[in-house]
Design a protein around this motif. Structure first.
Motif, PDB file in Angstrom:
ATOM      1  N   GLU A 115       0.646  -1.559  -0.319  1.00 21.38           N
ATOM      2  CA  GLU A 115      -0.114   0.614  -0.437  1.00 21.38           C
ATOM      3  C   GLU A 115       0.486   1.096  -0.525  1.00 21.38           C
ATOM      4  O   GLU A 115       1.738   1.286   1.008  1.00 21.38           O
ATOM      5  N   GLY A 116       0.788   2.559  -0.447  1.00 20.57           N
ATOM      6  CA  GLY A 116       0.691   3.777  -0.025  1.00 20.57           C
ATOM      7  C   GLY A 116       0.370   4.705  -0.034  1.00 20.57           C
ATOM      8  O   GLY A 116      -1.025   4.535  -0.546  1.00 20.57           O
ATOM      9  N   VAL A 117       0.536   6.057  -0.510  1.00 20.93           N
ATOM     10  CA  VAL A 117       0.177   7.361  -0.459  1.00 20.93           C
ATOM     11  C   VAL A 117       0.511   7.825  -1.026  1.00 20.93           C
ATOM     12  O   VAL A 117       1.770   8.312  -0.795  1.00 20.93           O
ATOM     13  N   LEU A 118       0.052   8.468  -2.222  1.00 21.11           N
ATOM     14  CA  LEU A 118       0.799   9.779  -3.216  1.00 21.11           C
ATOM     15  C   LEU A 118      -0.122  11.103  -2.282  1.00 21.11           C
ATOM     16  O   LEU A 118      -1.133  11.052  -1.461  1.00 21.11           O
ATOM     17  N   LEU A 119       1.022  12.733  -1.687  1.00 22.75           N
ATOM     18  CA  LEU A 119       0.616  13.593  -1.123  1.00 22.75           C
ATOM     19  C   LEU A 119       0.492  14.441  -2.457  1.00 22.75           C
ATOM     20  O   LEU A 119       1.707  14.941  -2.821  1.00 22.75           O
ATOM     21  N   LEU A 120      -0.448  15.257  -3.055  1.00 16.79           N
ATOM     22  CA  LEU A 120      -0.682  15.978  -4.035  1.00 16.79           C
ATOM     23  C   LEU A 120      -1.429  16.925  -3.800  1.00 16.79           C
ATOM     24  O   LEU A 120      -2.567  17.284  -3.378  1.00 16.79           O
ATOM     25  N   ARG A 121      -1.181  18.712  -4.223  1.00 17.62           N
ATOM     26  CA  ARG A 121      -1.832  19.790  -4.022  1.00 17.62           C
ATOM     27  C   ARG A 121      -1.902  19.338  -1.740  1.00 17.62           C
ATOM     28  O   ARG A 121      -3.428  20.117  -1.932  1.00 17.62           O
ATOM     29  N   GLY A 122      -1.642  18.972  -0.877  1.00 13.35           N
ATOM     30  CA  GLY A 122      -1.954  19.145  -0.125  1.00 13.35           C
ATOM     31  C   GLY A 122      -2.829  18.354   0.984  1.00 13.35           C
ATOM     32  O   GLY A 122      -3.324  17.623   1.848  1.00 13.35           O
ATOM     33  N   LYS A 123      -3.266  17.371  -0.224  1.00 13.31           N
ATOM     34  CA  LYS A 123      -4.004  16.049  -0.087  1.00 13.31           C
ATOM     35  C   LYS A 123      -3.875  14.741  -0.488  1.00 13.31           C
ATOM     36  O   LYS A 123      -2.420  14.098  -1.735  1.00 13.31           O
ATOM     37  N   LYS A 124      -4.004  13.959   0.783  1.00 14.71           N
ATOM     38  CA  LYS A 124      -3.575  12.440   0.787  1.00 14.71           C
ATOM     39  C   LYS A 124      -4.337  11.718  -0.064  1.00 14.71           C
ATOM     40  O   LYS A 124      -5.495  11.223  -0.066  1.00 14.71           O
ATOM     41  N   TYR A 125      -3.846  11.017  -1.523  1.00 10.26           N
ATOM     42  CA  TYR A 125      -4.597   9.777  -1.634  1.00 10.26           C
ATOM     43  C   TYR A 125      -3.777   8.454  -1.874  1.00 10.26           C
ATOM     44  O   TYR A 125      -2.815   7.516  -2.444  1.00 10.26           O
ATOM     45  N   PRO A 126      -4.372   7.714  -0.816  1.00 11.99           N
ATOM     46  CA  PRO A 126      -4.017   5.876  -0.727  1.00 11.99           C
ATOM     47  C   PRO A 126      -4.732   5.053  -2.574  1.00 11.99           C
ATOM     48  O   PRO A 126      -5.634   5.404  -2.987  1.00 11.99           O
ATOM     49  N   PHE A 127      -3.299   4.281  -1.920  1.00  8.01           N
ATOM     50  CA  PHE A 127      -3.712   3.567  -3.722  1.00  8.01           C
ATOM     51  C   PHE A 127      -3.116   2.086  -2.854  1.00  8.01           C
ATOM     52  O   PHE A 127      -2.181   2.099  -1.681  1.00  8.01           O
ATOM     53  N   THR A 128      -3.177   1.267  -3.910  1.00 11.61           N
ATOM     54  CA  THR A 128      -2.489  -0.497  -3.703  1.00 11.61           C
ATOM     55  C   THR A 128      -2.000  -0.542  -5.276  1.00 11.61           C
ATOM     56  O   THR A 128      -1.904  -0.003  -5.757  1.00 11.61           O
ATOM     57  N   VAL A 129      -0.453  -1.564  -4.579  1.00 11.42           N
ATOM     58  CA  VAL A 129       0.486  -1.943  -5.747  1.00 11.42           C
ATOM     59  C   VAL A 129       0.232  -3.515  -5.376  1.00 11.42           C
ATOM     60  O   VAL A 129       0.283  -3.916  -4.051  1.00 11.42           O
ATOM     61  N   SER A 130       0.248  -3.843  -6.841  1.00 13.84           N
ATOM     62  CA  SER A 130      -0.045  -5.179  -6.458  1.00 13.84           C
ATOM     63  C   SER A 130       1.542  -5.176  -8.082  1.00 13.84           C
ATOM     64  O   SER A 130       1.857  -4.825  -8.273  1.00 13.84           O
ATOM     65  N   GLY A 131       2.174  -6.611  -8.296  1.00 15.51           N
ATOM     66  CA  GLY A 131       3.593  -6.807  -8.239  1.00 15.51           C
ATOM     67  C   GLY A 131       3.530  -8.423  -8.825  1.00 15.51           C
ATOM     68  O   GLY A 131       3.602  -8.628  -8.240  1.00 15.51           O
ATOM     69  N   MET A 132       3.745  -8.832 -10.140  1.00 13.91           N
ATOM     70  CA  MET A 132       5.427  -9.454  -9.472  1.00 13.91           C
ATOM     71  C   MET A 132       6.144 -10.217 -10.411  1.00 13.91           C
ATOM     72  O   MET A 132       6.251  -9.120 -11.529  1.00 13.91           O
ATOM     73  N   SER A 133       7.403 -10.962 -10.075  1.00 16.10           N
ATOM     74  CA  SER A 133       7.985 -10.700 -11.194  1.00 16.10           C
ATOM     75  C   SER A 133       8.837 -12.341 -11.549  1.00 16.10           C
ATOM     76  O   SER A 133       8.198 -13.463 -10.727  1.00 16.10           O
TER      77      SER A 133
END
Length: 144
Positions: free
Chosen positions: A48-66
């Motif tokens: 999981e992560g968070v983007l901070l843009l223009r003073g606002k937080k936008y949470p997101f999920t990350v998934s991946g495979m290699s």
């Protein structure tokens, strides 16, 4: 004299119209991600992560495979920047990853990724665990 007045009015109108139209500008945001990966031959991870843009937080999920040589497990706490954003939704998408890396007990990881929207993630952070990889894969980011 009338021609001069009309010319001045025309130039003033053009200047006013071009002054009102603002070009689309890319923005830079701050990103924090915790990503856990593990596997043998095929590595699977998520976080999981968070983007901070223009003073606002936008949470997101990350998934991946290699796919490739992947042995062990690790957790990385990345921080960095998201470049070329045209709004929070432009961070979404698939990012290609390639290369070799490893961590035993504790180490540092750094990565630069780009998606189809032109967003570039420049991330770095400490890696904890025991994992060695020489794999090619990708991660997908989705806003919550």
């Amino acid at each position: 004299m009338k021609k001069l007045a009309v010319g001045v009015a025309l130039v003033a109108s053009i200047v006013a119209l071009t002054g009102l139209s603002t070009p689309s500008r890319a923005e830079t945001g701050e990103v924090a991600v915790v990503f856990t990966k593990g596997g043998f031959i095929v590595g699977v991870g998520g976080g999981e992560g968070v983007l901070l843009l223009r003073g606002k937080k936008y949470p997101f999920t990350v998934s991946g495979m290699s796919v490739g040589l992947t042995v062990g497990a690790s957790t990385t706490k990345f921080v960095g920047r998201a470049l070329n954003l045209k709004g929070p939704a432009s961070i979404e998408g698939s990012y290609a990853v390639g290369g070799a890396g490893g961590a035993v007990a504790a180490g540092a990881g750094a990565v630069q990724l780009q998606n189809a929207n032109g967003v570039i993630l420049q991330l770095s952070g400490p890696r904890v665990g025991a994992e060695v990889s020489a794999a090619v894969g990708g991660v997908t980011i989705r806003l919550k």
